[in-house]
Motif scaffolding. Structure first.
Motif, PDB file in Angstrom:
ATOM      1  N   ALA A  89      -4.654  12.547 -15.832  1.00  0.00           N
ATOM      2  CA  ALA A  89      -4.250  13.809 -15.217  1.00  0.00           C
ATOM      3  C   ALA A  89      -2.736  13.949 -15.214  1.00  0.00           C
ATOM      4  O   ALA A  89      -2.196  15.039 -15.452  1.00  0.00           O
ATOM      5  N   ALA A  90      -2.052  12.839 -14.958  1.00  0.00           N
ATOM      6  CA  ALA A  90      -0.589  12.860 -14.961  1.00  0.00           C
ATOM      7  C   ALA A  90      -0.059  13.129 -16.367  1.00  0.00           C
ATOM      8  O   ALA A  90       0.891  13.903 -16.554  1.00  0.00           O
ATOM      9  N   GLU A  91      -0.659  12.490 -17.361  1.00  0.00           N
ATOM     10  CA  GLU A  91      -0.254  12.727 -18.749  1.00  0.00           C
ATOM     11  C   GLU A  91      -0.458  14.185 -19.128  1.00  0.00           C
ATOM     12  O   GLU A  91       0.392  14.800 -19.783  1.00  0.00           O
ATOM     13  N   ASP A  92      -1.592  14.760 -18.728  1.00  0.00           N
ATOM     14  CA  ASP A  92      -1.877  16.155 -19.036  1.00  0.00           C
ATOM     15  C   ASP A  92      -0.813  17.079 -18.443  1.00  0.00           C
ATOM     16  O   ASP A  92      -0.517  18.148 -18.994  1.00  0.00           O
ATOM     17  N   ALA A  93      -0.247  16.654 -17.312  1.00  0.00           N
ATOM     18  CA  ALA A  93       0.775  17.460 -16.634  1.00  0.00           C
ATOM     19  C   ALA A  93       2.186  17.090 -17.083  1.00  0.00           C
ATOM     20  O   ALA A  93       3.168  17.622 -16.549  1.00  0.00           O
TER      21      ALA A  93
ATOM     22  N   ILE B  28       3.657  14.170 -16.759  1.00  0.00           N
ATOM     23  CA  ILE B  28       4.300  13.338 -15.734  1.00  0.00           C
ATOM     24  C   ILE B  28       4.405  11.893 -16.201  1.00  0.00           C
ATOM     25  O   ILE B  28       3.455  11.335 -16.759  1.00  0.00           O
ATOM     26  N   THR B  29       5.547  11.292 -15.966  1.00  0.00           N
ATOM     27  CA  THR B  29       5.758   9.879 -16.252  1.00  0.00           C
ATOM     28  C   THR B  29       6.385   9.207 -15.038  1.00  0.00           C
ATOM     29  O   THR B  29       7.002   9.863 -14.199  1.00  0.00           O
ATOM     30  N   VAL B  30       6.206   7.902 -14.961  1.00  0.00           N
ATOM     31  CA  VAL B  30       6.794   7.108 -13.876  1.00  0.00           C
ATOM     32  C   VAL B  30       7.573   5.968 -14.512  1.00  0.00           C
ATOM     33  O   VAL B  30       7.053   5.245 -15.368  1.00  0.00           O
ATOM     34  N   THR B  31       8.814   5.800 -14.115  1.00  0.00           N
ATOM     35  CA  THR B  31       9.650   4.752 -14.681  1.00  0.00           C
ATOM     36  C   THR B  31       9.586   3.475 -13.850  1.00  0.00           C
ATOM     37  O   THR B  31       9.202   3.498 -12.670  1.00  0.00           O
ATOM     38  N   ARG B  32       9.980   2.387 -14.482  1.00  0.00           N
ATOM     39  CA  ARG B  32      10.023   1.098 -13.786  1.00  0.00           C
ATOM     40  C   ARG B  32      11.011   1.161 -12.624  1.00  0.00           C
ATOM     41  O   ARG B  32      10.764   0.596 -11.559  1.00  0.00           O
ATOM     42  N   LYS B  33      12.101   1.859 -12.816  1.00  0.00           N
ATOM     43  CA  LYS B  33      13.103   1.984 -11.765  1.00  0.00           C
ATOM     44  C   LYS B  33      12.536   2.698 -10.545  1.00  0.00           C
ATOM     45  O   LYS B  33      12.828   2.329  -9.395  1.00  0.00           O
TER      46      LYS B  33
ATOM     47  N   LEU C 158       0.364  -5.132  -6.962  1.00  0.00           N
ATOM     48  CA  LEU C 158       1.067  -4.200  -6.080  1.00  0.00           C
ATOM     49  C   LEU C 158       1.876  -3.175  -6.866  1.00  0.00           C
ATOM     50  O   LEU C 158       1.827  -1.976  -6.575  1.00  0.00           O
ATOM     51  N   ASP C 159       2.621  -3.612  -7.861  1.00  0.00           N
ATOM     52  CA  ASP C 159       3.421  -2.669  -8.656  1.00  0.00           C
ATOM     53  C   ASP C 159       2.534  -1.646  -9.363  1.00  0.00           C
ATOM     54  O   ASP C 159       2.887  -0.461  -9.473  1.00  0.00           O
ATOM     55  N   ASP C 160       1.374  -2.091  -9.846  1.00  0.00           N
ATOM     56  CA  ASP C 160       0.443  -1.170 -10.495  1.00  0.00           C
ATOM     57  C   ASP C 160      -0.013  -0.104  -9.505  1.00  0.00           C
ATOM     58  O   ASP C 160      -0.140   1.075  -9.862  1.00  0.00           O
ATOM     59  N   ASN C 161      -0.259  -0.523  -8.265  1.00  0.00           N
ATOM     60  CA  ASN C 161      -0.700   0.432  -7.255  1.00  0.00           C
ATOM     61  C   ASN C 161       0.407   1.408  -6.884  1.00  0.00           C
ATOM     62  O   ASN C 161       0.151   2.592  -6.661  1.00  0.00           O
ATOM     63  N   LEU C 162       1.639   0.916  -6.843  1.00  0.00           N
ATOM     64  CA  LEU C 162       2.747   1.804  -6.534  1.00  0.00           C
ATOM     65  C   LEU C 162       2.957   2.829  -7.642  1.00  0.00           C
ATOM     66  O   LEU C 162       3.325   3.975  -7.375  1.00  0.00           O
ATOM     67  N   ARG C 163       2.725   2.421  -8.879  1.00  0.00           N
ATOM     68  CA  ARG C 163       2.776   3.394  -9.982  1.00  0.00           C
ATOM     69  C   ARG C 163       1.719   4.474  -9.760  1.00  0.00           C
ATOM     70  O   ARG C 163       1.986   5.674  -9.961  1.00  0.00           O
ATOM     71  N   LEU C 164       0.538   4.061  -9.319  1.00  0.00           N
ATOM     72  CA  LEU C 164      -0.526   5.012  -9.015  1.00  0.00           C
ATOM     73  C   LEU C 164      -0.093   5.989  -7.934  1.00  0.00           C
ATOM     74  O   LEU C 164      -0.304   7.201  -8.045  1.00  0.00           O
ATOM     75  N   GLN C 165       0.546   5.465  -6.889  1.00  0.00           N
ATOM     76  CA  GLN C 165       1.007   6.322  -5.803  1.00  0.00           C
ATOM     77  C   GLN C 165       2.030   7.349  -6.311  1.00  0.00           C
ATOM     78  O   GLN C 165       1.979   8.533  -5.957  1.00  0.00           O
ATOM     79  N   LEU C 166       2.950   6.882  -7.133  1.00  0.00           N
ATOM     80  CA  LEU C 166       3.993   7.770  -7.647  1.00  0.00           C
ATOM     81  C   LEU C 166       3.417   8.838  -8.568  1.00  0.00           C
ATOM     82  O   LEU C 166       3.826  10.005  -8.525  1.00  0.00           O
TER      83      LEU C 166
ATOM     84  N   LEU D 203       2.116  14.387  -9.424  1.00  0.00           N
ATOM     85  CA  LEU D 203       1.104  15.341  -9.858  1.00  0.00           C
ATOM     86  C   LEU D 203       0.893  16.399  -8.780  1.00  0.00           C
ATOM     87  O   LEU D 203       0.825  17.604  -9.085  1.00  0.00           O
ATOM     88  N   ALA D 204       0.790  15.972  -7.540  1.00  0.00           N
ATOM     89  CA  ALA D 204       0.607  16.921  -6.440  1.00  0.00           C
ATOM     90  C   ALA D 204       1.779  17.896  -6.366  1.00  0.00           C
ATOM     91  O   ALA D 204       1.589  19.105  -6.186  1.00  0.00           O
TER      92      ALA D 204
END
Length: 214
Positions: free
Chosen positions: A94-98, A100-105, A139-147, A152-153
Motif C-alpha cells: 500500500a505504501a509503494e502504491d502511494a 511512500i518510502t522509509v529511510t534508515r535514518k 524492532l527496527d522492522d516494526n518501526l519501519r512498519l509504523q513509519l 500512508l495515513a
C-alpha cells in the motif's frame, strides 16, 4: 497522547484489524503458512519468528514461573505473528502504491526518540517484547512498519484508525491475493474478525515444542 503510546496503538490496531484482509482460499500451499503476492511465508519462517520471541522471553526472566506467565500471556503468539508478517507485506504494498518510502535514518530517529522515552534501548526492547510480542532483533522492522503506516495515513489525509486507511490496505491485500493456510484460520471480511479453522485435531507446535492455542 504520548508519542510512544500512539506508535504502540498502531501495532495493536494492526492485529485487531488484520481481518480486513481478503478472505483466503481453502487450498493451502504445501509448507506455507501464507502466500502473499505469490511469495510464500513458510511454516518454518513463522516458527523461527515465534521462537525468536520465546527465546527473548526466556532470556528476560530467570524464574520458571515468570516464564510460564509470559507464555500464558502470549498464547496466540503464532497467529498474531502470522498476522504481523502478512500485514507487513500488505502495508508495504500500500505504501509503494502511494509512492511512500522509509529511510534508515528515519527509523533510527524514531528509535532514538522511543528509547529516550523508555529509559534506554533495553527498556524499549523489553516494552515491545512484553506488550506486543516483538523480538529485539525485529524492532527496527516494526518501526519501519509504523513509519510506513503513519506516512500512508498522512498521504490519505486521515489516521491509522479510520476506514480510509484500512480501505487502502484492503485494496493492497486484494492486489496481493493473500492466501492463508487454513491451519491458522481464515479471514472473515464481512465480520471483520478472524475465524479459527474448525480442526481441533490440529496443533501448532514450535521447534521448541511449545503448543500455541487460539
Amino acid at each position: 497522547m504520548h508519542r510512544r503510546r500512539r506508535t504502540a496503538l498502531l501495532l495493536s490496531a494492526a492485529i485487531a484489524a488484520a481481518p480486513l484482509l481478503t478472505a483466503c482460499g481453502s487450498d493451502a500451499h504445501p509448507g506455507a503458512a501464507a502466500v502473499v503476492g505469490g511469495q510464500r511465508i513458510t511454516v518454518a519462517q513463522l516458527e523461527t519468528r515465534v521462537n525468536e520471541v520465546r527465546d527473548a522471553q526466556r532470556a528476560a526472566v530467570t524464574d520458571d514461573a515468570q516464564y510460564a506467565q509470559a507464555i500464558a500471556k502470549t498464547g496466540t503468539l503464532t497467529r498474531d505473528t502470522l498476522h504481523g508478517m502478512v500485514l507487513d507485506r500488505v502495508l508495504h504494498r500500500a505504501a509503494e502504491d502511494a509512492g511512500i518510502t522509509v529511510t534508515r535514518k528515519e527509523i533510527q530517529t524514531m528509535r532514538a526518540g522511543l528509547e529516550q522515552q523508555a529509559g534506554g534501548a533495553k527498556g524499549l526492547e523489553t516494552a515491545w517484547l512484553q506488550q506486543y510480542g516483538i523480538a529485539p532483533e525485529r524492532l527496527d522492522d516494526n518501526l519501519r512498519l509504523q513509519l510506513e503506516a503513519q506516512k500512508l495515513a498522512a498521504a490519505l489525509g486521515t489516521d491509522t484508525s479510520q476506514p480510509a486507511f484500512w480501505a487502502a490496505l484492503s485494496k493492497a491485500s486484494k492486489e496481493l491475493d493473500v492466501d492463508l493456510n487454513p491451519r491458522y484460520g481464515t479471514w472473515d471480511v464481512e465480520k471483520s474478525s478472524r475465524v479459527d479453522a474448525k480442526t481441533p485435531w490440529v496443533r501448532e507446535v514450535t521447534a521448541s515444542g511449545t503448543r500455541q492455542t487460539a
